[in-house]
Scaffold this motif. Structure first.
Motif, PDB file in Angstrom:
ATOM      1  N   GLY A 199       0.787  -1.230   0.000  1.00  6.39           N
ATOM      2  CA  GLY A 199       0.000   0.000   0.000  1.00  6.39           C
ATOM      3  C   GLY A 199       0.814   1.273   0.000  1.00  6.39           C
ATOM      4  O   GLY A 199       0.242   2.368  -0.035  1.00  6.39           O
ATOM      5  N   SER A 200       2.152   1.183   0.020  1.00  9.21           N
ATOM      6  CA  SER A 200       2.988   2.390  -0.016  1.00  9.21           C
ATOM      7  C   SER A 200       3.943   2.308  -1.204  1.00  9.21           C
ATOM      8  O   SER A 200       4.264   1.218  -1.695  1.00  9.21           O
ATOM      9  N   TYR A 201       4.395   3.476  -1.632  1.00  2.75           N
ATOM     10  CA  TYR A 201       5.286   3.557  -2.791  1.00  2.75           C
ATOM     11  C   TYR A 201       6.735   3.682  -2.349  1.00  2.75           C
ATOM     12  O   TYR A 201       7.043   4.338  -1.347  1.00  2.75           O
ATOM     13  N   SER A 202       7.604   3.066  -3.129  1.00  3.02           N
ATOM     14  CA  SER A 202       9.038   3.174  -2.907  1.00  3.02           C
ATOM     15  C   SER A 202       9.680   3.624  -4.215  1.00  3.02           C
ATOM     16  O   SER A 202       9.523   2.970  -5.250  1.00  3.02           O
ATOM     17  N   ARG A 203      10.378   4.755  -4.179  1.00  8.71           N
ATOM     18  CA  ARG A 203      10.988   5.316  -5.384  1.00  8.71           C
ATOM     19  C   ARG A 203      12.414   4.802  -5.527  1.00  8.71           C
ATOM     20  O   ARG A 203      13.186   4.801  -4.576  1.00  8.71           O
ATOM     21  N   GLY A 204      12.728   4.334  -6.733  1.00  5.73           N
ATOM     22  CA  GLY A 204      14.074   3.834  -7.000  1.00  5.73           C
ATOM     23  C   GLY A 204      14.668   4.465  -8.243  1.00  5.73           C
ATOM     24  O   GLY A 204      13.945   4.869  -9.162  1.00  5.73           O
ATOM     25  N   LYS A 205      16.005   4.549  -8.263  1.00  8.42           N
ATOM     26  CA  LYS A 205      16.718   5.105  -9.415  1.00  8.42           C
ATOM     27  C   LYS A 205      17.668   4.065  -9.981  1.00  8.42           C
ATOM     28  O   LYS A 205      18.204   3.235  -9.245  1.00  8.42           O
ATOM     29  N   GLY A 206      17.870   4.133 -11.281  1.00  6.78           N
ATOM     30  CA  GLY A 206      18.784   3.211 -11.926  1.00  6.78           C
ATOM     31  C   GLY A 206      19.515   3.854 -13.082  1.00  6.78           C
ATOM     32  O   GLY A 206      19.253   5.009 -13.449  1.00  6.78           O
ATOM     33  N   THR A 207      20.437   3.099 -13.670  1.00  5.45           N
ATOM     34  CA  THR A 207      21.256   3.621 -14.765  1.00  5.45           C
ATOM     35  C   THR A 207      21.236   2.663 -15.945  1.00  5.45           C
ATOM     36  O   THR A 207      20.866   1.501 -15.833  1.00  5.45           O
ATOM     37  N   GLY A 208      21.667   3.166 -17.071  1.00  5.48           N
ATOM     38  CA  GLY A 208      21.725   2.364 -18.287  1.00  5.48           C
ATOM     39  C   GLY A 208      22.367   3.164 -19.395  1.00  5.48           C
ATOM     40  O   GLY A 208      23.245   3.998 -19.159  1.00  5.48           O
ATOM     41  N   GLY A 209      21.928   2.930 -20.601  1.00  4.74           N
ATOM     42  CA  GLY A 209      22.492   3.627 -21.748  1.00  4.74           C
ATOM     43  C   GLY A 209      21.427   3.965 -22.780  1.00  4.74           C
ATOM     44  O   GLY A 209      20.303   3.471 -22.726  1.00  4.74           O
ATOM     45  N   TYR A 210      21.795   4.829 -23.716  1.00  2.67           N
ATOM     46  CA  TYR A 210      20.864   5.219 -24.778  1.00  2.67           C
ATOM     47  C   TYR A 210      21.631   5.409 -26.081  1.00  2.67           C
ATOM     48  O   TYR A 210      22.863   5.554 -26.093  1.00  2.67           O
ATOM     49  N   TYR A 211      20.899   5.415 -27.177  1.00  2.00           N
ATOM     50  CA  TYR A 211      21.463   5.818 -28.464  1.00  2.00           C
ATOM     51  C   TYR A 211      20.452   6.695 -29.175  1.00  2.00           C
ATOM     52  O   TYR A 211      19.244   6.669 -28.897  1.00  2.00           O
ATOM     53  N   ASP A 212      20.947   7.500 -30.108  1.00  4.80           N
ATOM     54  CA  ASP A 212      20.045   8.315 -30.924  1.00  4.80           C
ATOM     55  C   ASP A 212      20.671   8.538 -32.295  1.00  4.80           C
ATOM     56  O   ASP A 212      21.872   8.343 -32.502  1.00  4.80           O
ATOM     57  N   TYR A 213      19.842   8.934 -33.239  1.00  8.82           N
ATOM     58  CA  TYR A 213      20.299   9.278 -34.587  1.00  8.82           C
ATOM     59  C   TYR A 213      19.225  10.121 -35.247  1.00  8.82           C
ATOM     60  O   TYR A 213      18.071  10.171 -34.793  1.00  8.82           O
ATOM     61  N   GLY A 214      19.601  10.791 -36.328  1.00  9.73           N
ATOM     62  CA  GLY A 214      18.621  11.619 -37.012  1.00  9.73           C
ATOM     63  C   GLY A 214      19.268  12.546 -38.022  1.00  9.73           C
ATOM     64  O   GLY A 214      20.426  12.369 -38.418  1.00  9.73           O
ATOM     65  N   ALA A 215      18.523  13.564 -38.429  1.00  9.50           N
ATOM     66  CA  ALA A 215      18.984  14.557 -39.397  1.00  9.50           C
ATOM     67  C   ALA A 215      18.577  15.942 -38.914  1.00  9.50           C
ATOM     68  O   ALA A 215      17.543  16.106 -38.260  1.00  9.50           O
ATOM     69  N   ARG A 216      19.405  16.937 -39.251  1.00  8.26           N
ATOM     70  CA  ARG A 216      19.163  18.293 -38.756  1.00  8.26           C
ATOM     71  C   ARG A 216      19.429  19.324 -39.843  1.00  8.26           C
ATOM     72  O   ARG A 216      20.386  19.199 -40.613  1.00  8.26           O
ATOM     73  N   VAL A 217      18.570  20.325 -39.920  1.00 10.67           N
ATOM     74  CA  VAL A 217      18.807  21.490 -40.770  1.00 10.67           C
ATOM     75  C   VAL A 217      18.957  22.701 -39.862  1.00 10.67           C
ATOM     76  O   VAL A 217      18.374  22.758 -38.771  1.00 10.67           O
ATOM     77  N   GLY A 218      19.738  23.661 -40.305  1.00 11.59           N
ATOM     78  CA  GLY A 218      19.939  24.852 -39.495  1.00 11.59           C
ATOM     79  C   GLY A 218      20.230  26.058 -40.359  1.00 11.59           C
ATOM     80  O   GLY A 218      20.684  25.936 -41.501  1.00 11.59           O
ATOM     81  N   ILE A 219      19.960  27.225 -39.816  1.00 12.78           N
ATOM     82  CA  ILE A 219      20.312  28.478 -40.474  1.00 12.78           C
ATOM     83  C   ILE A 219      20.878  29.407 -39.411  1.00 12.78           C
ATOM     84  O   ILE A 219      20.339  29.504 -38.299  1.00 12.78           O
ATOM     85  N   ALA A 220      21.991  30.042 -39.728  1.00 18.27           N
ATOM     86  CA  ALA A 220      22.679  30.895 -38.759  1.00 18.27           C
ATOM     87  C   ALA A 220      23.130  32.180 -39.440  1.00 18.27           C
ATOM     88  O   ALA A 220      23.371  32.226 -40.650  1.00 18.27           O
ATOM     89  N   VAL A 221      23.260  33.220 -38.643  1.00 18.12           N
ATOM     90  CA  VAL A 221      23.797  34.503 -39.090  1.00 18.12           C
ATOM     91  C   VAL A 221      25.107  34.731 -38.352  1.00 18.12           C
ATOM     92  O   VAL A 221      25.177  34.576 -37.128  1.00 18.12           O
ATOM     93  N   ILE A 222      26.155  35.095 -39.114  1.00 19.36           N
ATOM     94  CA  ILE A 222      27.457  35.411 -38.520  1.00 19.36           C
ATOM     95  C   ILE A 222      27.684  36.903 -38.675  1.00 19.36           C
ATOM     96  O   ILE A 222      27.793  37.417 -39.787  1.00 19.36           O
ATOM     97  N   GLU A 223      27.716  37.602 -37.561  1.00 19.78           N
ATOM     98  CA  GLU A 223      27.959  39.046 -37.529  1.00 19.78           C
ATOM     99  C   GLU A 223      29.300  39.264 -36.847  1.00 19.78           C
ATOM    100  O   GLU A 223      29.447  38.953 -35.659  1.00 19.78           O
ATOM    101  N   GLY A 224      30.295  39.790 -37.598  1.00 24.88           N
ATOM    102  CA  GLY A 224      31.644  39.789 -37.067  1.00 24.88           C
ATOM    103  C   GLY A 224      32.089  38.338 -36.975  1.00 24.88           C
ATOM    104  O   GLY A 224      32.161  37.635 -37.971  1.00 24.88           O
ATOM    105  N   ARG A 225      32.305  37.833 -35.769  1.00 26.77           N
ATOM    106  CA  ARG A 225      32.599  36.420 -35.573  1.00 26.77           C
ATOM    107  C   ARG A 225      31.563  35.736 -34.681  1.00 26.77           C
ATOM    108  O   ARG A 225      31.703  34.565 -34.359  1.00 26.77           O
ATOM    109  N   VAL A 226      30.542  36.468 -34.284  1.00 31.05           N
ATOM    110  CA  VAL A 226      29.493  35.906 -33.432  1.00 31.05           C
ATOM    111  C   VAL A 226      28.480  35.153 -34.285  1.00 31.05           C
ATOM    112  O   VAL A 226      27.999  35.658 -35.303  1.00 31.05           O
TER     113      VAL A 226
END
Length: 253
Positions: free
Chosen positions: A182-209
């Motif tokens: 009738g009561s809850y017990s919170r537990g933490k654990g560890t593991g691993g992950y992977y990811d993949y994908g594609a990305r588009v971007g647009i940026a402005v360079i003013e000076g070197r910023v």
């Protein structure tokens, strides 16, 4: 023989040396003026390095839990994901763009607290007050193409577009609730992950910023093992795919 040269030859030796020294001093000044008039280029002509920091909103995750021979589906997980990224990239400059290669380090955090649990075709309301989270720390390798980078930082602004694919993975941490007597017990654990994908971007360079926005489509999966009461183990599987939007700011070398 010019009049100036003839006149110089008839000057006393001391005056002649003074005039030659004056002309010798003027020549480096003229050369410096010509160099200053040239555009300010990247230190390594034909290539540039970018270092940026960014923030984004990763796609939500679906969570499944296997514990004690039972399979539970989490429903209605909280969706307040946030990711923070540091990215370093190299690009080759050309009239038609150039390759864009980079690496990043990312910290992401999700609220995965469910409203309900599904088991054997039934749903049960989550009555626990615990806030369950998922955190990942890892990196990606990026490779693609950029267009618009000139390396001329004297211009008012450069508009640069990028298209890259990425893949990576890293360390994952997650929490779960177990109900015993009738009561809850919170537990933490560890593991691993992977990811993949594609990305588009647009940026402005003013000076070197550098300042820009990105949009990516991401697939990710993580597996985390948590020790729960009763000398049992719970295995969490977290999967997600969807769009991730973000922003970047940094510096171009």
């Amino acid at each position: 023989m010019s009049a100036i040269l003839a006149t110089s030859m008839h000057l006393p030796p001391l005056a002649r040396l003074t005039r030659l020294a004056t002309r010798a001093a003027i020549l480096p000044c003229l050369a410096a003026g010509v160099m200053a008039a040239d555009p300010v280029q990247s230190k390594l002509e034909g290539q540039a390095f970018l270092l940026t920091v960014g923030a984004g909103s990763p796609p939500p995750l679906e969570v499944e839990e296997d514990v004690g021979g039972q399979h539970w589906d989490w429903h209605g997980e909280g969706h307040t994901p946030l990711s923070l990224t540091v990215e370093a990239a190299w690009t080759s400059i050309g009239k038609r763009g150039g390759p864009f290669i980079g690496v990043d380090l990312t910290l992401a955090r999700h609220d995965i607290t469910p409203r309900k649990y599904g088991y054997a075709g039934q749903e049960f309301t989550n009555t626990s007050q615990s806030r369950l989270t998922y955190t990942s720390v890892g990196g990606d390798v990026l490779a693609g193409w950029q267009y618009g980078m000139t390396g001329d930082y004297s211009r008012d602004a450069q508009v640069v577009g990028t298209l890259v694919a990425f893949a990576g993975g890293g360390y994952a941490m997650a929490a779960t609730d177990s109900r015993e007597g009738g009561s809850y017990s919170r537990g933490k654990g560890t593991g691993g992950y992977y990811d993949y994908g594609a990305r588009v971007g647009i940026a402005v360079i003013e000076g070197r910023v550098v300042a820009g926005v990105t949009a990516a489509y991401v697939w990710t999966k993580a597996t985390v093992t948590v020790d729960v009461p009763g000398e049992r183990s719970s295995e969490l599987t977290l999967e997600g795919d969807g769009f991730q939007f973000g922003g970047q700011i940094g510096y171009s070398f």
